[in-house]
Design a protein around this motif. Sequence first.
Motif, PDB file in Angstrom:
ATOM      1  N   TRP A 175       0.829  -1.220   0.000  1.00 12.83           N
ATOM      2  CA  TRP A 175       0.000   0.000   0.000  1.00 12.83           C
ATOM      3  C   TRP A 175       0.855   1.259   0.000  1.00 12.83           C
ATOM      4  O   TRP A 175       0.428   2.297  -0.502  1.00 12.83           O
ATOM      5  CB  TRP A 175      -0.968   0.010   1.187  1.00 12.83           C
ATOM      6  CG  TRP A 175      -0.318  -0.088   2.542  1.00 12.83           C
ATOM      7  CD1 TRP A 175      -0.162  -1.217   3.289  1.00 12.83           C
ATOM      8  CD2 TRP A 175       0.266   0.976   3.311  1.00 12.83           C
ATOM      9  NE1 TRP A 175       0.485  -0.926   4.473  1.00 12.83           N
ATOM     10  CE2 TRP A 175       0.747   0.413   4.512  1.00 12.83           C
ATOM     11  CE3 TRP A 175       0.419   2.351   3.111  1.00 12.83           C
ATOM     12  CZ2 TRP A 175       1.397   1.183   5.497  1.00 12.83           C
ATOM     13  CZ3 TRP A 175       1.063   3.105   4.088  1.00 12.83           C
ATOM     14  CH2 TRP A 175       1.539   2.520   5.268  1.00 12.83           C
ATOM     15  N   VAL A 191       1.458   2.801  -3.675  1.00 12.81           N
ATOM     16  CA  VAL A 191       0.338   3.136  -4.559  1.00 12.81           C
ATOM     17  C   VAL A 191      -0.044   4.605  -4.402  1.00 12.81           C
ATOM     18  O   VAL A 191      -0.145   5.109  -3.286  1.00 12.81           O
ATOM     19  CB  VAL A 191      -0.878   2.234  -4.261  1.00 12.81           C
ATOM     20  CG1 VAL A 191      -2.052   2.603  -5.174  1.00 12.81           C
ATOM     21  CG2 VAL A 191      -0.505   0.766  -4.415  1.00 12.81           C
ATOM     22  N   VAL A 204      -3.026  15.992  -0.223  1.00 13.50           N
ATOM     23  CA  VAL A 204      -2.295  14.723  -0.322  1.00 13.50           C
ATOM     24  C   VAL A 204      -2.567  13.925   0.953  1.00 13.50           C
ATOM     25  O   VAL A 204      -2.170  14.344   2.039  1.00 13.50           O
ATOM     26  CB  VAL A 204      -0.784  14.975  -0.471  1.00 13.50           C
ATOM     27  CG1 VAL A 204      -0.036  13.642  -0.553  1.00 13.50           C
ATOM     28  CG2 VAL A 204      -0.501  15.832  -1.702  1.00 13.50           C
ATOM     29  N   THR A 211      -4.086   4.701   1.126  1.00 11.54           N
ATOM     30  CA  THR A 211      -4.143   3.369   0.512  1.00 11.54           C
ATOM     31  C   THR A 211      -3.925   2.241   1.516  1.00 11.54           C
ATOM     32  O   THR A 211      -4.263   1.094   1.231  1.00 11.54           O
ATOM     33  CB  THR A 211      -3.122   3.254  -0.643  1.00 11.54           C
ATOM     34  OG1 THR A 211      -1.824   3.611  -0.150  1.00 11.54           O
ATOM     35  CG2 THR A 211      -3.485   4.179  -1.785  1.00 11.54           C
ATOM     36  N   GLU A 212      -3.418   2.568   2.709  1.00 14.10           N
ATOM     37  CA  GLU A 212      -3.316   1.537   3.750  1.00 14.10           C
ATOM     38  C   GLU A 212      -4.705   1.056   4.168  1.00 14.10           C
ATOM     39  O   GLU A 212      -4.869  -0.069   4.632  1.00 14.10           O
ATOM     40  CB  GLU A 212      -2.565   2.110   4.971  1.00 14.10           C
ATOM     41  CG  GLU A 212      -2.312   1.069   6.048  1.00 14.10           C
ATOM     42  CD  GLU A 212      -1.514   1.624   7.224  1.00 14.10           C
ATOM     43  OE1 GLU A 212      -1.192   2.834   7.229  1.00 14.10           O
ATOM     44  OE2 GLU A 212      -1.212   0.833   8.136  1.00 14.10           O
ATOM     45  N   VAL A 242      -4.580  13.764  -4.142  1.00 14.72           N
ATOM     46  CA  VAL A 242      -3.655  12.635  -4.197  1.00 14.72           C
ATOM     47  C   VAL A 242      -3.932  11.736  -3.000  1.00 14.72           C
ATOM     48  O   VAL A 242      -3.827  12.170  -1.853  1.00 14.72           O
ATOM     49  CB  VAL A 242      -2.180  13.107  -4.146  1.00 14.72           C
ATOM     50  CG1 VAL A 242      -1.232  11.910  -4.241  1.00 14.72           C
ATOM     51  CG2 VAL A 242      -1.886  14.117  -5.252  1.00 14.72           C
ATOM     52  N   LEU A 243      -4.296  10.482  -3.280  1.00 15.34           N
ATOM     53  CA  LEU A 243      -4.478   9.491  -2.222  1.00 15.34           C
ATOM     54  C   LEU A 243      -3.321   8.511  -2.347  1.00 15.34           C
ATOM     55  O   LEU A 243      -3.183   7.840  -3.370  1.00 15.34           O
ATOM     56  CB  LEU A 243      -5.821   8.768  -2.394  1.00 15.34           C
ATOM     57  CG  LEU A 243      -7.052   9.681  -2.413  1.00 15.34           C
ATOM     58  CD1 LEU A 243      -8.303   8.876  -2.749  1.00 15.34           C
ATOM     59  CD2 LEU A 243      -7.220  10.405  -1.082  1.00 15.34           C
ATOM     60  N   CYS A 244      -2.485   8.479  -1.345  1.00 14.36           N
ATOM     61  CA  CYS A 244      -1.255   7.714  -1.497  1.00 14.36           C
ATOM     62  C   CYS A 244      -0.995   6.844  -0.280  1.00 14.36           C
ATOM     63  O   CYS A 244      -1.803   6.755   0.648  1.00 14.36           O
ATOM     64  CB  CYS A 244      -0.087   8.663  -1.737  1.00 14.36           C
ATOM     65  SG  CYS A 244       0.158   9.830  -0.400  1.00 14.36           S
ATOM     66  N   GLY A 245       0.181   6.197  -0.311  1.00 13.53           N
ATOM     67  CA  GLY A 245       0.668   5.472   0.847  1.00 13.53           C
ATOM     68  C   GLY A 245       1.779   6.325   1.440  1.00 13.53           C
ATOM     69  O   GLY A 245       1.548   7.166   2.301  1.00 13.53           O
ATOM     70  N   SER A 246       2.980   6.152   0.924  1.00 13.65           N
ATOM     71  CA  SER A 246       4.114   6.981   1.317  1.00 13.65           C
ATOM     72  C   SER A 246       4.023   8.350   0.648  1.00 13.65           C
ATOM     73  O   SER A 246       3.625   8.464  -0.508  1.00 13.65           O
ATOM     74  CB  SER A 246       5.398   6.285   0.868  1.00 13.65           C
ATOM     75  OG  SER A 246       6.467   7.192   0.916  1.00 13.65           O
TER      76      SER A 246
END
Lengths: 165, 165
Positions: free
Chosen positions: A102, A105, B76, B80-81, B106-110
């Motif tokens: 995850w 992504v 941001v 995603t986790e 922005v939907l992210c992990g890191s």
Amino acid sequence: MDGVLANTYALFADWHERETGIRKDISETIGMPEREAFPNTRKYVFTPSFFRQLAPIEHGIETVKALNERYEVFIVSAATEFPQSVGEKLAWLAEYMPFIGWEQVVLCGSKKIIKADIMIDDHFKNLDHFDGKTILFDQPHNHLKPAGRHYRVKNWQEISDLLLP
Amino acid sequence: MDGVLANTYALFADWHERETGIRKDISETIGMPEREAFPNTRKYVFTPSFFRQLAPIEHGIETVKALNERYEVFIVSAATEFPQSVGEKLAWLAEYMPFIGWEQVVLCGSKKIIKADIMIDDHFKNLDHFDGKTILFDQPHNHLKPAGRHYRVKNWQEISDLLLP
């Protein structure tokens, strides 16, 4: 994802045939914007299940798996324009690329905000803003445009040859 | 979003009270990691509706609206986790920040992959990797840690004073 890892043209052709009875061969769409090749693409990409149904592009999964062992890989997908796609894209990655965590992504709108060393994409609008090395993934909509400063690859085998020599 | 635009502590306290009958005041959680302050946070953040139910943090919406007229703003969010959160976060933004377009999300992990000039965040793990100016949004979990090279703000009013003088 779309047009690089996930085969949008194949599903556009299927849904277009279902609607019109006419099967378009991908070769007929060379050089056309996607919306010109398949007039209802805007409807398709807002339809629930479209993104979840996409088939993987040949050799994409295995190549990203190998890249993931040698590089810090991120899957960056333009998704927020289609709110129904965000969950579907995560489910797609969980099915086909369970080796992508995850943390790796990114579901975004504009890719202008992305910082990395190499970007692989099928759209000039994404590559043109990128500071690092840019790889243009050949697709019918970009096929007749000069690659410019970007390095054009025809398929994932070429990416493997380039990045995993 | 969480801990900067959306009030995670308030909902943690509500759900914790619902489960245990004990109301924790936020002042009791100063200096503790969130999971120590509210032992079931991992369960809460994987529960459908959690992210959709969060209340906005005071003055966040109006300040981002004003920033959006002077800066190129991106929202941001580490999302995603928690796969169920991605749709909820888009719905939350559509409700509270309709002036933010899909290109800006922005939907992210890191967040290591983010390139911009200024980052506002409540977590050192996000700010520490960022190349630009970094603003630490004060939250109980970071309150006792030295801000280091980051500029600590207590609230959105201070961000407004700093960036919209």
